[in-house]
Design a protein around this motif. Structure first.
Motif, PDB file in Angstrom:
ATOM      1  N   ALA A  23       0.831  -1.208   0.000  1.00  0.00           N
ATOM      2  CA  ALA A  23       0.000   0.000   0.000  1.00  0.00           C
ATOM      3  C   ALA A  23       0.861   1.252   0.000  1.00  0.00           C
ATOM      4  O   ALA A  23       0.540   2.249  -0.655  1.00  0.00           O
ATOM      5  N   MET A  24       1.967   1.210   0.718  1.00  0.00           N
ATOM      6  CA  MET A  24       2.826   2.379   0.854  1.00  0.00           C
ATOM      7  C   MET A  24       3.577   2.712  -0.429  1.00  0.00           C
ATOM      8  O   MET A  24       4.078   3.830  -0.584  1.00  0.00           O
ATOM      9  N   MET A  25       3.636   1.782  -1.367  1.00  0.00           N
ATOM     10  CA  MET A  25       4.346   2.011  -2.629  1.00  0.00           C
ATOM     11  C   MET A  25       3.528   2.816  -3.632  1.00  0.00           C
ATOM     12  O   MET A  25       4.023   3.174  -4.704  1.00  0.00           O
ATOM     13  N   GLN A  26       2.282   3.113  -3.315  1.00  0.00           N
ATOM     14  CA  GLN A  26       1.444   3.858  -4.256  1.00  0.00           C
ATOM     15  C   GLN A  26       2.005   5.261  -4.489  1.00  0.00           C
ATOM     16  O   GLN A  26       2.565   5.875  -3.596  1.00  0.00           O
ATOM     17  N   VAL A  30      -0.351   8.378   1.048  1.00  0.00           N
ATOM     18  CA  VAL A  30      -0.906   7.141   1.604  1.00  0.00           C
ATOM     19  C   VAL A  30      -1.120   7.327   3.100  1.00  0.00           C
ATOM     20  O   VAL A  30      -0.227   7.797   3.812  1.00  0.00           O
ATOM     21  N   ASN A  31      -2.299   6.963   3.565  1.00  0.00           N
ATOM     22  CA  ASN A  31      -2.660   7.096   4.974  1.00  0.00           C
ATOM     23  C   ASN A  31      -2.755   5.711   5.609  1.00  0.00           C
ATOM     24  O   ASN A  31      -3.516   4.858   5.148  1.00  0.00           O
ATOM     25  N   ILE A  32      -1.963   5.524   6.654  1.00  0.00           N
ATOM     26  CA  ILE A  32      -1.843   4.236   7.318  1.00  0.00           C
ATOM     27  C   ILE A  32      -2.297   4.381   8.765  1.00  0.00           C
ATOM     28  O   ILE A  32      -2.049   5.404   9.405  1.00  0.00           O
ATOM     29  N   SER A  33      -2.936   3.355   9.299  1.00  0.00           N
ATOM     30  CA  SER A  33      -3.273   3.327  10.718  1.00  0.00           C
ATOM     31  C   SER A  33      -2.744   2.031  11.319  1.00  0.00           C
ATOM     32  O   SER A  33      -2.996   0.950  10.779  1.00  0.00           O
ATOM     33  N   LEU A  34      -2.004   2.163  12.409  1.00  0.00           N
ATOM     34  CA  LEU A  34      -1.306   1.022  12.994  1.00  0.00           C
ATOM     35  C   LEU A  34      -1.699   0.835  14.457  1.00  0.00           C
ATOM     36  O   LEU A  34      -2.116   1.769  15.129  1.00  0.00           O
ATOM     37  N   THR A  35      -1.515  -0.387  14.941  1.00  0.00           N
ATOM     38  CA  THR A  35      -1.870  -0.724  16.310  1.00  0.00           C
ATOM     39  C   THR A  35      -0.626  -0.855  17.182  1.00  0.00           C
ATOM     40  O   THR A  35       0.451  -1.226  16.713  1.00  0.00           O
ATOM     41  N   SER A  36      -0.799  -0.548  18.453  1.00  0.00           N
ATOM     42  CA  SER A  36       0.257  -0.819  19.420  1.00  0.00           C
ATOM     43  C   SER A  36      -0.006  -2.197  20.041  1.00  0.00           C
ATOM     44  O   SER A  36      -0.830  -2.961  19.547  1.00  0.00           O
ATOM     45  N   ASP A 119      -5.865   4.095   3.833  1.00  0.00           N
ATOM     46  CA  ASP A 119      -5.610   3.080   2.801  1.00  0.00           C
ATOM     47  C   ASP A 119      -5.519   1.684   3.395  1.00  0.00           C
ATOM     48  O   ASP A 119      -6.036   0.720   2.815  1.00  0.00           O
ATOM     49  N   VAL A 120      -4.840   1.546   4.518  1.00  0.00           N
ATOM     50  CA  VAL A 120      -4.743   0.246   5.179  1.00  0.00           C
ATOM     51  C   VAL A 120      -4.606   0.474   6.674  1.00  0.00           C
ATOM     52  O   VAL A 120      -3.905   1.386   7.114  1.00  0.00           O
ATOM     53  N   MET A 121      -5.316  -0.335   7.437  1.00  0.00           N
ATOM     54  CA  MET A 121      -5.255  -0.275   8.898  1.00  0.00           C
ATOM     55  C   MET A 121      -4.944  -1.671   9.426  1.00  0.00           C
ATOM     56  O   MET A 121      -5.555  -2.655   8.994  1.00  0.00           O
ATOM     57  N   VAL A 122      -4.002  -1.739  10.355  1.00  0.00           N
ATOM     58  CA  VAL A 122      -3.683  -2.996  11.025  1.00  0.00           C
ATOM     59  C   VAL A 122      -4.170  -2.917  12.467  1.00  0.00           C
ATOM     60  O   VAL A 122      -3.825  -1.979  13.198  1.00  0.00           O
ATOM     61  N   ILE A 123      -4.976  -3.885  12.863  1.00  0.00           N
ATOM     62  CA  ILE A 123      -5.500  -3.935  14.224  1.00  0.00           C
ATOM     63  C   ILE A 123      -5.199  -5.295  14.834  1.00  0.00           C
ATOM     64  O   ILE A 123      -4.843  -6.248  14.133  1.00  0.00           O
ATOM     65  N   VAL A 180     -12.334   2.193   5.982  1.00  0.00           N
ATOM     66  CA  VAL A 180     -10.943   1.859   5.670  1.00  0.00           C
ATOM     67  C   VAL A 180     -10.910   1.006   4.397  1.00  0.00           C
ATOM     68  O   VAL A 180     -11.700   0.070   4.236  1.00  0.00           O
ATOM     69  N   LYS A 181      -9.986   1.305   3.504  1.00  0.00           N
ATOM     70  CA  LYS A 181      -9.951   0.601   2.218  1.00  0.00           C
ATOM     71  C   LYS A 181      -9.519  -0.849   2.361  1.00  0.00           C
ATOM     72  O   LYS A 181     -10.033  -1.735   1.662  1.00  0.00           O
ATOM     73  N   HIS A 182      -8.559  -1.121   3.231  1.00  0.00           N
ATOM     74  CA  HIS A 182      -8.141  -2.504   3.502  1.00  0.00           C
ATOM     75  C   HIS A 182      -7.912  -2.635   5.000  1.00  0.00           C
ATOM     76  O   HIS A 182      -7.008  -2.004   5.558  1.00  0.00           O
ATOM     77  N   LEU A 183      -8.724  -3.442   5.650  1.00  0.00           N
ATOM     78  CA  LEU A 183      -8.626  -3.674   7.085  1.00  0.00           C
ATOM     79  C   LEU A 183      -7.925  -5.003   7.313  1.00  0.00           C
ATOM     80  O   LEU A 183      -8.313  -6.031   6.747  1.00  0.00           O
ATOM     81  N   VAL A 184      -6.875  -4.986   8.140  1.00  0.00           N
ATOM     82  CA  VAL A 184      -6.067  -6.182   8.401  1.00  0.00           C
ATOM     83  C   VAL A 184      -6.040  -6.441   9.903  1.00  0.00           C
ATOM     84  O   VAL A 184      -5.666  -5.559  10.678  1.00  0.00           O
ATOM     85  N   MET A 185      -6.419  -7.631  10.297  1.00  0.00           N
ATOM     86  CA  MET A 185      -6.337  -8.035  11.703  1.00  0.00           C
ATOM     87  C   MET A 185      -5.238  -9.088  11.852  1.00  0.00           C
ATOM     88  O   MET A 185      -5.180 -10.037  11.065  1.00  0.00           O
ATOM     89  N   ILE A 186      -4.373  -8.920  12.852  1.00  0.00           N
ATOM     90  CA  ILE A 186      -3.365  -9.923  13.153  1.00  0.00           C
ATOM     91  C   ILE A 186      -3.652 -10.502  14.537  1.00  0.00           C
ATOM     92  O   ILE A 186      -3.986  -9.781  15.472  1.00  0.00           O
ATOM     93  N   VAL A 187      -3.519 -11.838  14.646  1.00  0.00           N
ATOM     94  CA  VAL A 187      -3.812 -12.543  15.900  1.00  0.00           C
ATOM     95  C   VAL A 187      -2.771 -13.627  16.086  1.00  0.00           C
ATOM     96  O   VAL A 187      -2.550 -14.439  15.183  1.00  0.00           O
ATOM     97  N   ASN A 188      -2.141 -13.636  17.246  1.00  0.00           N
ATOM     98  CA  ASN A 188      -1.124 -14.651  17.485  1.00  0.00           C
ATOM     99  C   ASN A 188      -1.145 -15.114  18.941  1.00  0.00           C
ATOM    100  O   ASN A 188      -1.580 -14.392  19.831  1.00  0.00           O
ATOM    101  N   GLY A 189      -0.679 -16.334  19.151  1.00  0.00           N
ATOM    102  CA  GLY A 189      -0.543 -16.878  20.499  1.00  0.00           C
ATOM    103  C   GLY A 189      -1.712 -17.742  20.923  1.00  0.00           C
ATOM    104  O   GLY A 189      -2.865 -17.481  20.577  1.00  0.00           O
TER     105      GLY A 189
END
Length: 239
Positions: A23-26, A30-36, A119-123, A180-189
């Protein structure tokens, strides 16, 4: 919803990183939203060398999606966590980091919409099924960015500890995330395995507010084998 199960946290983080970098290569702002939090740490460690001081990423803007402001302080803990996890090591200038606070939260969605949207958000997925600052039994599903008093959250979630210096939470609501154009959820553990299964199996409900996100039209969920240990992939591969 696209579900991706990776073998390890490292591979999960790599897949999420490639989505962000793509997404960042556009050739535009580019507007990004990130999680802590704990889940994205490996992703940030991998991503920093790709991003730091790179001219091709000079137009990237970063938006925090929630905050628990301290009384009489300019910045809250989420901003501070993101500084430590990613912004400082990647040498992201403060002018490219956008936060919500008591003065601007009511116009936060319009501000984002006026610059082209996220453009993309990671939660992440919270241990109790929350996402961003949207907590069980007190998430207005029809809301954009909103403010909620911490005592109101405690009234329905008594396991939340007192925060006398953080009287309220600011967060993007479900409607904000639907933009949000692309919503991404990450889950681990393995500690997330039970709530992850509930998130996948249950209909939309207030006890697991993240279930509302399954309505998003471009939603990618990436997990590791530990988080997926209670599910059978074949049941979800066509969701």
């Amino acid at each position: 919803m696209k579900l991706i199960i990776e073998e390890t946290e490292q591979k999960m983080s790599e897949s999420a990183m490639f989505i962000l970098l793509g997404a960042m290569m556009q050739d535009k702002r580019v507007n990004i939203s990130l999680t802590s939090g704990r889940s994205p740490k490996t992703m940030y460690d991998m991503m920093i060398p790709y991003v730091k001081n790179q001219e091709k990423f000079k137009d990237i803007q970063y938006y925090l999606f929630d905050e628990n402001p301290f009384i009489n302080e300019e910045y809250g803990p989420n901003w501070k966590d993101m500084q430590e996890l990613f912004f400082k090591p990647a040498n992201i200038p403060d002018s490219h980091i956008h936060i919500m606070n008591a003065d601007n939260w009511q116009d936060y969605d319009n501000e984002i919409r006026n610059v082209g949207g996220i453009d993309v958000m990671v939660i992440g997925l919270g241990y109790d099924g929350h996402f961003c600052g949207n907590c069980p039994r007190c998430t207005p599903f029809d809301s954009y960015t909103y403010q909620i008093d911490f005592k109101e959250k405690q009234a329905v979630n008594p396991d939340y500890k007192d925060r006398p210096y953080q009287p309220f939470t600011l967060t993007m609501g479900p409607k904000s995330l639907m933009r949000v154009k692309h919503l991404v959820m990450i889950v681990n553990g393995k500690e997330k395995a039970e709530i992850f299964k509930r998130f996948l199996d249950e209909p939309i409900n207030q006890d697991v507010p993240a279930t509302i996100l399954k309505l998003h039209p471009n939603f990618t969920v990436i997990c590791d084998q530990d988080a997926a240990s209670l599910i059978h992939y074949e049941q979800y591969s066509r969701l």
